[in-house]
Design an enzyme around this catalytic site. Structure first.
Site: not given
Length: 1052
Positions: A720-721, A723-726, A748, A718, A864
């Site tokens: 990615e960042g 350091f991580g992904r969903v 996650k 869905l 935020d």
């Protein structure tokens, strides 16, 4: 007659004395007035008679063997037996004492009690009417002193007690058992305590309710009490409840110190305690009633001040005469109030005082707006023990008995035990102790005098004093001269002997005159009990020793089984006591013993062979076990290698896991990662590759959230960042979901090139979501997979993406298209443009306010809040995300997103820009900006401002964004209230929920349409926050100088 074992006792009554006893032997009744002075003080009566003893009116206190029995005018003994023999006395209201000694039929031998008087010897004939029998179960050992109550009500958490004391508590051989719902109770530990005759159940629970009864047994003869039905009432909030006996009236010398205690039972509601002083009140009850009704304080009542940490204790020092009078304690909580008063009496130090221990208490009716509770009627086993060790006059440890009776020659002990340290003074007849014959012995709280005489009778007073006051008690001691009586017989218990065996039975006799003692045997012919012809009395041979008469039987046969009676007579009367002899067959010898005697050598060789085989077998088994162990260790050394793994340690400050946020802001869990050495098998017994079974990280197991990894089927990515992904996944068998149902979830995880810091961030986010709990308007944690592989955090899945994109795609005139590769929906229109009007936008804002209200109630700060961090789930339910990612605030001075290093300054409150200060009211500012985004269908706020310094200058001058074109004035007023420069002037989220609720009702033509159906069950399928999204439409700015603008602008 009941079919129970019976004891044959033969007694011949003194018929000649029946005329002057007020007895009717024909109807088995006897009536005795103990107050008649010329009547004999000792009566000899037959068994199975109804005996009635009368004392003067009104109600008198009855005593049996110096033990209080009951308060009544008449004392009735129905079907009296020998167990009812003894000394009876009554004390009338004028403290006049009357006593009588009853000898009923035959009394079983217990201790040195006086036996029944009989005429057995020298009797020319045995009339049939004078022969009777006494069943064993008529013994006083099996009769209860007081019956058990039929029903008892207790409050949950309280105390329940029952007492099954027999009429003769000192009897030997009496066993007691307790039953609950016909199941035996095994106590001794936990909440259930069993003492000699009592049952105590503490911390009552609903399952303790039911039927209770006791069972007393002597050998095989048992008697069961009537049942007591216990009802356990659930505990509710109640008015403050005073502990029994508090506050206490007291007397104090002038100039001394005194403490008055208002001790309360434990309660979930904290009470407020107030002390008042009233001098001499004519009617204290009227004053307490006015205070109970919560009226204003009278003018002449003084309010007193106590220590804040100990409001239940009122201390008075160096008391003066005006300090005397009534002291009133008022204890009040949300349910109601309790009012109690105690009186302080002042006297000169030279006077003598007695402490009074009464209390005047009244409980107010519940406060109208509070919920009422039930009174706590739990028993208190020893209320005086609460005062032990406290400040105040002495308190007796137990209830003292005023009347003390004894016989001449006995030792008398008088005791006044109290709690704590105190001085005790004894007087007799209000004079110092002075004994002409003998001395008094004082030890601790006890006064003892041996070989008492009638001269020792009198009124003894003990006075116990300490620094806070004195208490005293009077003993009325009556020493009676010993009455010479018939011989007293002590015989052994029933005996059992083998046939052809020998037996010795001793009959010990105590007598004032020289007695004549003999052994006789009562023989029943034809096992009949219907007449004199079936009874035969046999004389037996016996020997006489110094203190007893010994009957010796040798070569006993079965014919000698039966009753044996010891007879003793003197000039003062006759006594008898019987014992039963049972003759049994010896056990037959075992065949093994016969073989052993016949072949001793063969048995010896067999035993030696068995022992030798056992030793050889043990040695062989030991050798084989050691060999297998060495081979196993050698194989293990070959098959194992050592690798380094990382252990994740989670510290949860502020309470246990799952307890929610603590007081103050959310306390972020601290994540530590430590290296450790781990042994890994190289061959794997399961046939799998060791490399696949090795995990880089070792996570603690949380069984409440752990989900088996086999229940997840991963799908497309869905987002990615850095350091991580969903990843979207299908889950089977999630908690609270139908069996065999598949649920779409978001998973996650960290990427392969992650660092320990990235892993700690993901663990921290998971722990925060655990602590916050579940709500329909936030993204909820569904579980995790932490064992046997990498860490997967499973959250709800939102198919419509974030709110910012949703608004842009559904703004009026926008093309209805969606990407197929984003993992959400196809190009079908999300919602008709004509239906996405101000009312629908207001509903979105209303749901977000509800979610933020929940986070604020959990003492959690978002930091935020923006449209990009709100996801749209099924049914267009708004779900707040990224509340678990405000993790770096506690580690640094500001929140920086890890993906691109940008700050959401356009959504930040002025105090957050200037001082890095974040709280719930700074989230309210961000909510105002989010509301502006909603009403503009996803536009960027402050489009012409490019830096944090420029934004702060814009806000500090009072400038705010203008009202959107399609925004009503009511909603814009709410925006401006959220943008108030002073944080304390902004509305709370609870107030925002109420505002939007009113706006929706006004905007709806149908009142029922103004409310959203938010009572739907929790969705099991929504996603995580979009923290790892690239944020292409998010207007944030790089932090060019983190600290420069912090000192540029200052608050006035």
């Amino acid at each position: 007659m009941a079919k129970v074992p019976i004891t044959l006792v033969m007694i011949i009554a003194i018929v000649s004395a029946a005329a002057d006893l007020g007895c009717d032997y024909g109807h088995h009744r006897c009536y005795i007035d103990v107050t008649v002075e010329n009547s004999p003080r000792q009566r000899h009566l037959l068994s199975d008679m109804d005996i009635t003893l009368q004392c003067v009116r009104p109600m008198a206190k009855w005593f049996y063997e110096d033990k209080f029995q009951l308060r009544a005018t008449l004392l009735r003994l129905e079907r009296a037996q020998s167990g009812n023999s003894g000394n009876y006395g009554c004390l009338d209201s004028q403290n006049r004492w009357y006593n009588i000694s009853l000898v009923v039929g035959h009394k079983e031998p217990v201790g040195n009690d006086i036996a029944s008087f009989v005429k057995l010897e020298d009797a020319p004939a045995l009339p049939e009417s004078d022969l009777f029998f006494q069943p064993l179960n008529e013994s006083r050992s099996l009769k209860l002193l007081q019956p058990l109550p039929k029903t008892v009500q207790r409050t949950a958490g309280g105390l329940f007690q029952l007492n099954c004391s027999p009429m003769d508590p000192d009897a030997k051989g009496v066993n007691i058992s307790w039953l609950h719902n016909d199941t035996q109770i095994l106590g001794g530990r936990g909440r259930i305590k069993l003492k000699r005759w009592s049952l105590t159940v503490g911390q009552l629970q609903p399952e303790d309710a039911g039927s209770y009864h006791c069972e007393l047994c002597v050998e095989q003869d048992c008697q069961r009490s009537n049942p007591t039905q216990l009802e356990v009432i659930s505990r509710k909030h109640t008015v403050p409840m005073l502990k029994p006996g508090y506050p206490r009236n007291t007397s104090i010398a002038l100039g001394d110190n005194v403490s008055i205690e208002c001790l309360l039972e434990d309660s979930a509601l904290e009470p407020k305690i107030t002390w008042l002083h009233k001098g001499n009140a004519d009617n204290i009850d009227d004053l307490l009633q006015r205070l109970r009704e919560q009226s204003q304080l009278p003018v002449d009542v003084t309010r007193l001040i106590t220590r804040m940490d100990e409001p239940q204790v009122l201390r008075l020092g160096n008391v003066l005469m005006e300090d005397g009078g009534w002291y009133i304690c008022i204890a009040e909580n949300q349910v109601g109030r309790t009012v109690a008063a105690s009186y302080v009496d002042l006297y000169s130090p030279s006077d003598t005082t007695t402490v009074r221990t009464t209390t005047t208490t009244t409980v107010a009716s519940p406060i109208p707006t509070a919920s009422t509770g039930e009174d706590n009627d739990d028993d208190v086993e020893n209320p005086a023990a609460e005062a032990s060790g406290g400040v105040g006059p002495p308190v007796f440890r137990k209830e003292l008995k005023r009347l003390q009776h004894s016989l001449s020659g006995n030792t008398v002990n008088l005791a006044c035990p109290v709690y704590g340290k105190a001085n005790i003074t004894w007087t007799k007849d209000k004079k110092p102790l002075n004994r002409e014959l003998g001395v008094y012995v004082q030890k601790n709280w006890t006064l003892r005098f041996v070989e008492a005489t009638s001269e020792d009778s009198g009124l003894y007073n003990c006075k116990v004093c300490n620094a806070w006051g004195c208490i005293q008690f009077d003993f009325s001691v009556q020493i009676n001269d010993r009455t010479r009586s018939a011989p007293i017989i002590v015989v052994p218990q029933n005996q059992t002997v083998k046939v052809n065996g020998s037996l010795v039975m001793k009959c010990t006799v105590y007598s004032d005159l020289h007695p004549t003692v003999s052994w006789k045997r009562v023989v029943l012919k034809n096992a009949s009990l219907d007449g004199l012809k079936s009874v035969e009395i046999q004389n037996l041979n016996f020997t006489v020793t110094n203190d007893s008469v010994v009957l010796t039987l040798r070569n006993v046969t079965f014919d000698q089984e039966g009753w044996y009676t010891c007879l003793a007579s003197s000039g003062l009367g006759r006594s008898n006591s019987s014992v039963y002899l049972r003759v049994v067959s010896p056990l037959p010898p075992l065949e093994i013993y016969a073989l052993l005697h016949a072949h001793p050598l063969g048995f010896t060789l067999a035993a030696i062979t068995i022992v030798a085989l056992f030793l050889l077998g043990s040695a062989f088994i030991t050798f084989m076990l050691r060999r297998l162990r060495r081979e196993k260790l050698l194989k293990l050394r070959i098959e194992t290698v050592h690798q380094w793994t990382k252990k994740v340690i989670i510290y949860r400050p502020g309470g246990e896991e799952g307890s929610g946020c603590s007081s103050g802001d959310l306390q972020m869990p601290v994540i530590r990662i430590e290296k450790q050495r781990t042994t890994v098998s190289t061959t794997g017994t399961g046939g799998t590759d060791p490399a696949q079974g090795f995990n880089e990280y070792e996570f603690p197991l949380d069984s409440n959230w752990e989900i088996p990894r086999q229940q997840l089927s991963l799908g497309s990515i869905l987002g990615e960042g850095a350091f991580g992904r969903v990843v979207m996944a299908e889950a089977e068998g999630l908690p609270r979901s139908p069996q065999l149902a598949e649920t779409i979830v978001a998973v996650k995880m960290v990427k392969e090139e992650h660092t320990d810091t990235d892993m700690a961030s993901l663990v921290r986010e998971m722990e925060v979501m655990k602590m916050i709990g579940k709500h329909i308007n936030i993204i909820n944690l569904l579980g995790c997979c932490s064992q046997g592989g990498p860490l997967w955090v499973i959250v709800e899945y939102a198919p419509h993406g974030n709110l910012k994109d949703f608004l842009k795609q559904n703004r009026p005139g926008a093309p209805q298209r969606r990407s197929d590769s984003d993992g959400y929906l196809d190009d079908k229109p999300l919602i008709s443009t004509q239906h996405l009007g101000e009312k629908e936008l207001t509903k979105f804002a209303f749901q977000i306010a509800r979610g933020m209200e929940y986070l604020a109630s959990r003492r959690c700060i978002h930091r935020d809040l923006a449209a990009r961090n709100v996801l749209v789930s099924d049914g267009y339910v708004m779900k707040i995300a990224d509340f678990g990612l405000a993790r770096d605030i506690q580690d640094t001075e500001y929140y920086r997103k890890n993906t691109n290093g940008r700050l959401p300054i356009k959504w930040m409150a002025p105090e957050s820009l200037q001082e890095k200060k974040y709280d719930s009211q700074s989230d309210v500012w961000s909510y105002g900006v989010l509301l502006w985004e909603i009403m503009t269908y996803g536009d960027q706020p402050y489009p012409h401002i490019l830096s944090a310094e420029e934004l702060y200058s814009y806000l500090i001058t009072g400038q705010r964004m203008e009202k959107p074109a399609k925004c009503s004035l009511n909603i814009y007023v709410v925006m401006r209230q959220c943008w108030h420069f002073e944080s304390c002037a902004r509305p709370t989220f609870a107030e925002l929920v109420e505002s939007f609720d009113g706006i929706l009702q006004q905007a709806s033509s149908n009142p029922n349409d103004a409310y959203l159906d938010l009572s739907m069950p929790m969705l099991e399928t929504p996603p995580s926050s979009g923290d790892e999204d690239d944020g292409s439409d998010t207007e944030t700015f790089r932090e060019t100088s983190p600290l420069r603008y912090q000192y540029t602008y200052k608050f006035n």
